[in-house]
Each structure stands twice: as structure tokens, then as C-alpha cells.
Design a protein around this motif. Sequence first.
Motif, PDB file in Angstrom:
ATOM      1  N   SER A 383       0.901  -1.222   0.187  1.00 15.34           N
ATOM      2  CA  SER A 383      -0.040   0.091  -0.008  1.00 15.34           C
ATOM      3  C   SER A 383       0.840   1.107   0.104  1.00 15.34           C
ATOM      4  O   SER A 383       2.094   1.280   0.513  1.00 15.34           O
ATOM      5  CB  SER A 383      -0.932   0.047   1.181  1.00 15.34           C
ATOM      6  N   PRO A 543     -16.432   2.948   1.485  1.00 15.95           N
ATOM      7  CA  PRO A 543     -15.972   1.583   1.023  1.00 15.95           C
ATOM      8  C   PRO A 543     -17.076   0.425   0.679  1.00 15.95           C
ATOM      9  O   PRO A 543     -16.842  -0.229  -0.115  1.00 15.95           O
ATOM     10  CB  PRO A 543     -15.310   1.177   2.299  1.00 15.95           C
ATOM     11  N   GLN A 546     -17.551   1.359  -3.059  1.00 14.98           N
ATOM     12  CA  GLN A 546     -16.460   0.819  -3.698  1.00 14.98           C
ATOM     13  C   GLN A 546     -16.411  -0.718  -4.053  1.00 14.98           C
ATOM     14  O   GLN A 546     -16.533  -1.109  -5.095  1.00 14.98           O
ATOM     15  CB  GLN A 546     -15.310   1.219  -2.882  1.00 14.98           C
ATOM     16  N   GLU A 547     -16.904  -1.292  -3.135  1.00 17.18           N
ATOM     17  CA  GLU A 547     -17.090  -2.765  -3.173  1.00 17.18           C
ATOM     18  C   GLU A 547     -18.115  -3.185  -4.176  1.00 17.18           C
ATOM     19  O   GLU A 547     -17.884  -4.109  -4.990  1.00 17.18           O
ATOM     20  CB  GLU A 547     -17.005  -3.505  -1.721  1.00 17.18           C
ATOM     21  N   ARG A 550     -17.035  -2.747  -7.600  1.00 14.65           N
ATOM     22  CA  ARG A 550     -15.881  -3.616  -8.120  1.00 14.65           C
ATOM     23  C   ARG A 550     -16.495  -4.993  -8.387  1.00 14.65           C
ATOM     24  O   ARG A 550     -16.065  -5.642  -9.297  1.00 14.65           O
ATOM     25  CB  ARG A 550     -14.929  -3.883  -6.878  1.00 14.65           C
ATOM     26  N   LEU A 682     -10.074  -0.156 -10.075  1.00 13.50           N
ATOM     27  CA  LEU A 682     -10.771  -0.980  -9.013  1.00 13.50           C
ATOM     28  C   LEU A 682     -10.458  -2.320  -9.322  1.00 13.50           C
ATOM     29  O   LEU A 682     -10.544  -3.211  -8.543  1.00 13.50           O
ATOM     30  CB  LEU A 682     -12.349  -0.744  -9.358  1.00 13.50           C
ATOM     31  N   ARG A 686      -7.341  -1.327  -3.843  1.00  9.49           N
ATOM     32  CA  ARG A 686      -8.441  -0.823  -2.897  1.00  9.49           C
ATOM     33  C   ARG A 686      -8.045   0.481  -2.328  1.00  9.49           C
ATOM     34  O   ARG A 686      -6.931   0.700  -1.712  1.00  9.49           O
ATOM     35  CB  ARG A 686      -8.358  -2.082  -1.779  1.00  9.49           C
ATOM     36  N   SER A 688      -8.552   3.976  -0.073  1.00  6.72           N
ATOM     37  CA  SER A 688      -9.075   4.225   1.296  1.00  6.72           C
ATOM     38  C   SER A 688      -8.305   5.559   1.620  1.00  6.72           C
ATOM     39  O   SER A 688      -7.348   6.399   1.043  1.00  6.72           O
ATOM     40  CB  SER A 688      -8.521   3.301   2.318  1.00  6.72           C
ATOM     41  N   LEU A 716      -4.572  -5.565  -4.477  1.00  9.37           N
ATOM     42  CA  LEU A 716      -5.374  -6.533  -4.396  1.00  9.37           C
ATOM     43  C   LEU A 716      -4.803  -7.919  -4.105  1.00  9.37           C
ATOM     44  O   LEU A 716      -3.796  -8.146  -5.047  1.00  9.37           O
ATOM     45  CB  LEU A 716      -6.509  -6.711  -5.409  1.00  9.37           C
TER      46      LEU A 716
END
Length: 716
Positions: A383, A543, A546-547, A550, A682, A686, A688, A716
Motif C-alpha cells: 500500500s 468503502p 467501492q466494493e 468492484r 478498481l 483497494r 482508502s 489486491l
Amino acid sequence: MDTIVKQSLAVPMKKLSSCVTGVKEREVWARRRAKRGTGVKSSPPRTGQTTVTHSYQTDLEKERKLREALNAQKHAERAAMRDHFRKKYQLSKSSKDTSHLSAAQGKGALPRQLAKLIGPETPAKDDGYSLLSAFQGLSFNMGMLGGKQTKSSTPMSVNGEACKTMWSVSVSPSMFQGIQGMCVSVRPAACVRIQRGMCVCPAGTVAGLGVEGVTPARGGPAGTGGGRGLRRFEEIPHTGSSGWLNLVKFWREDRFKLLHKHMERTFNTLGPIYRERLGTQSTVNILLPSDISELFRSEGLHPRRMTLQPWATHRETRQHSKGVFLKNGAEWRADRLLLNREVMMAPAVRRFLPLLDEVARDFCRLLATRVEKEGGKEERGYSLTIDPSPDLFRFALEASCHVLYGERIGLFSTSPSQESQKFIFAVERMLATTPPLLYLPPRLLWRLGAPLWTQHATAWDHIFSHAEKRIQRGVQRLHSTQAAGGGSGGAEGEFTGILGQLMDKGQLSLELIRANITELMAGGVDTTAVPLQFALYELGRNPAVQEQVRVQVKAAWARAGGDAHKALQGAPLLKGLVKETLRLYPVGITVQRYPVRDIIIQNYHIPAGTCVQACLYPLGRSRDVFQDPERFDPGRWGTQESGEGPGGGGGFRSLAFGFGARQCVGRRIAENEMQLLLMHILLSFRLSVSSSEELSTKYTLILQPETPPRITFSTL
């Protein structure tokens, strides 16, 4: 023979001479005797003939005087009418009208019908006159004071027909201080029927639904004035009558940077429509989709939007051709139709989509390499927290050049060219200096050599210089390809960019191609890079959203087998993600039109040719238009996109790219560019953010973050 003719015509000729000259017949005979010198007395006409002739002359004289009096009265009435409107609108007097009024010896008055329209006849003052008698026949709607509406009787016209609309007359605050919103309705007997479906009140306001050339707006939830009658343009709420004073306040309080917030506050204060004057600009601002729908229905065959005069002045002073962004009328339409075939139509999109996909994949590969090299190791991977804005600007420029010129310019290399960096800086400087120049006369600043104008013009010069070099390279490459016998399209099935397509068709001159390619290039960097910053930030602080996106993207990508076009079709949430981002953070905060006919919005009459603008930032955050507008929800566009939302107006709730024939010419490039990059991000990362607070924004011709957000990319 001559003697016979003279004798037969003698008497008619005498009568005709007497009528024409207007001299008594006896005097005519005397003059003829003196001229002949014969001394022979001619016999005077008989008494009967003299009486008839004199009566005829008298009638002619009466008719002449009557005709002159009628003409003088008409001239005086027209002069009085023009004088009335000159005084009303504070115009200079006319010497011709003054002479007409003086010729009428002060008896000139307004025509009776016009006098009825302008104001009521003043009743004779009697001995019992008092302040209370001035309000006889007026009913005060006190229900307004408590926020309640009360039913009122329908006013009647003179001929007994019921007026379709009851009129309200505003009471001066100086008369009733502390009583806001008081409504005074005029007694029915005071209405005068003047046209079919129209009613005129003593205040001179036209009421009713039969005004020629004016179309009432369809009603919205907040939107039609609650049964009030048609109101004059001057009655629209405004922020101040002096444009120059308003401009000084804007500069002093630095409101240009927060123009979108100023609009939102003003709508909350004045309601869904208001007027604003800033320097040389005067606009009517609207908010609700139902009102925006009415505006776009009156845009005509050649829609006009506000001309960015600083840009136009730069083209004129540098003797550059103008692209479709700065053109109007038939010339604009002809060029726009040719451009649409290469940048807007579905076959054109399929041709340049693989080029955009190639750049988006390269961006994500480079970003993944950077995250693994510079980021920290985690359980699931690596990250890295960075400010992605510089990389997004390079992506936008690389993608635009690849589509426009058909070649890559190498911005993803370890050492990108200084030339491209200067181009990005020039675009930012051009955008930052445009808003203050919109409200000043740019030609005057150009002649004075004002520093603000010099910065703006220098930025544009660098943009044109950079674009010219790229265009020259593209032209040379196309000529060499043609010389080799491959045609401008290169190898079979190869897309060589929009520049090559336009040159191959040969329908636009090279000078016009240069102008439009330069505008597309200048307008295709910040307008996609900045919304991508907002989109990544909103995905990072939401989030769950986002998920959700995705999951759909992964399924669509697996089904498409690497085909970008099929993948985008199978992931409608990507399109909703872009629309939701632009709802909260529109790149351009207004969309303007000049209606070609008179229209009615919120029960206010708006004349043709008025600059009316839909304000997108307040629109996207209005509770009258969107349910729970603070919530970031791309899925809302899947359920309500084609239907009626809370604010009515159908599809007029998403206008970030404009509407109709005058919508953004680079819309398809920008939409697909953003969707493809978000799709690959995506699939690979991920996202944040450290804070869940909404981003602070500023306005510099486009809306952008006050401070670029820092985003954490995790593999990911």
C-alpha cells in the motif's frame, strides 16, 4: 378648331383655377383684364356660381384643418407614449418628440388603451378622502402571515367572465414593516379584459395564460408560484441592481473562488430563481429541472451559450480561427455536425476506445510498480499513500493526445518531457485567469497591457504553440503515410487519431481543424483529471460503494474477455459512478442558454435573448431534486435516470456535459476515459482515505479541490 376648344373649356378652366389657387373668382377676372390691357370689361360670373364655389372652398378648408388636427393628435400621442417609456427606463429625451408635444400645446396624452395598461384612472378626490379609503376594494390575505394559504374568490372581468388567475400586488415594506409576504388582491371590478385569456389589474401587471409568444413553464414541486399571476422580469429577485458594485464586492470578498457556494446560498435565500449582475454580465439563474427543461425547449436551431469573451478576444487579436466552442449560428452548426461524426457518434467511439484503454492499462501498471517499490508491505500486499493529481493530469494529457493525434507522447516515462509539463501549467494558468476577465472588457485590458490579460494571453499562446507542434508532426506523419500509398488511415483497420480522420474527409479546412483540435486538447486535461480526483476520494471514503462497483466490474470484465467496450456495457455502475461524482462536483458549475422566444419560469416573464443559466452545483445538492443528496450513491442513476425524480424535469438532473446539440463536443472521450481508468484501478487496487470529511472546493472556471486529496492505494 382651336377657337371652339378654347370656348368649350373656358368655364371649366375658370372654376378649376379658382379651386386650386383659393383666390376669389372676382380677383381672378380682374388680374386677367389687367394682363390683357384691353380695357374691355369682362362680365363677372353670376352670383349663383360664386356661392357654390365659395361653399366648396370652405368644405375643403374644414377637411384640411381636421386632417391636420388628427395628425397632430396622433403625433402627440405617440410622442407622449415614447416620452413615458423614456422616463421609465431613464433614457435621453428626443428633440423630435419634444417638438410634437409643443406643437400640440401640451394637450398630448397617452392613448386611452395604453393609459389603462400602465396605470388606473385616478378617481376624483372627495371631501371624505382618508387613508382608509385608499384601500377600499382591496382584500388582505392574512393567511400568508402564518404560512397558510386561504381561498379567495376568483376576480371577474368587465364582461363577467372569471379571470383564470388571481393577481397579487406587493405592498411596500415601508408601509407595513415587519409584515413580510403580505398579499393584497385587487377587487374583481378593477380587472379589465383586454385580450382573450388575459386580465389586467390596475397596477399594470398582465395576468392570464393567453400572452402571445410566451409559453408557461411546466410546474415543479417548488416551482410555479403557488397560483400567482404572471410577473414582470423586473420583479425577479436579484442580488443588487449595480453590476459594478456587485463586482467590487466579489473582488473584495474573494467570492470568485467560492462562486458555487455563493449560488447555493443565494438560492436558499431568494428561492429557485434570481437575477444577478456582475460587471458587464447579466444573468437569470435557475435551479429546478422543470425550469431547466423549459429553458432548453426554447434554445432554437442554433443554441447559444455565454461566450467566453477573453478566449474570443485572444483568437481575434492573435488572428487565430475559432473552434466550435466559440462560434454561434449557422457557421457553428455546420462545423459541429462534421466534428460529431468523428468524436460523438457510436462508430467513432468504437474506433478510439482501444486507444484510451491502452493508456489506462499502462497507467495502472506503472502505479502498481510504484506501489510495490515505494509502498509498505501488508498482509494482502502493498500500500502507498500519495497525492495522485500530478499522475492524473499526465494520464489525461497522454490519453487526449493519443486519441487526437494517434500517437503517444511519452508522459509515463521516468523522465517526462518539460514541454508537456509546461503545457499542463499553461492550461491551469489559463483557467485561473479566465473568471475575473469574464466581467471586464478584455479588449480594453489588451490595449492597456494589463498584467491579468498578459498572463491569460501568454498561457493561451503556449497552449497554441504546443498544439501546433503536435499538429505539424501529425500532418507530416499522415503525408508520409499517403506518399507510401497507405492513405491517411494507415494500415488496414488502424485508427490514426481524430486529426487523421478529419484530414482524410477533407470537409474542414486545415485552419479550422487546428482551431478545434487545440480547443479539444486544452479542454481535455483538467476537465477529466479533476473529476477523477473527486471520484477516487469518494470511493475511498465510501468503502461499501467501492466494493459494490468492484464486484460488478470484475464480473463484466470476466464476461468481456478483455474487450473494453463490452466491459463498460456490462458495468452500468461505472457510468453511474461518473454521473454521481459530477452531480456533487460538476466541472463547470453552470450551463447557459439564450432563449429564442419569450418564456415563463417560476411565473416570471423572461424575454427572448436573456442569458439564463442552470446552476449545477446547487442543483446536485438540492433536496427538492434529489433524495438524500449528501449520500454518494452511483446506484441512484440506474433507477431514476430516465424517470421523474423528486424535482421533476425528467432527465434534466444530470447536465455536467451540457445538453442537446450544444453539449460538450468531447463528452464521449471524457466519459470513456474516466470510466476505463476507474475500471482498471478498481480491478487492481483497494482505495482508502484518512478522513471521511467532504472535500473543500474552489472555483477557477472549473470546480476543483482546495487541496488535492491524499489517497491510499492497496494492491489486491
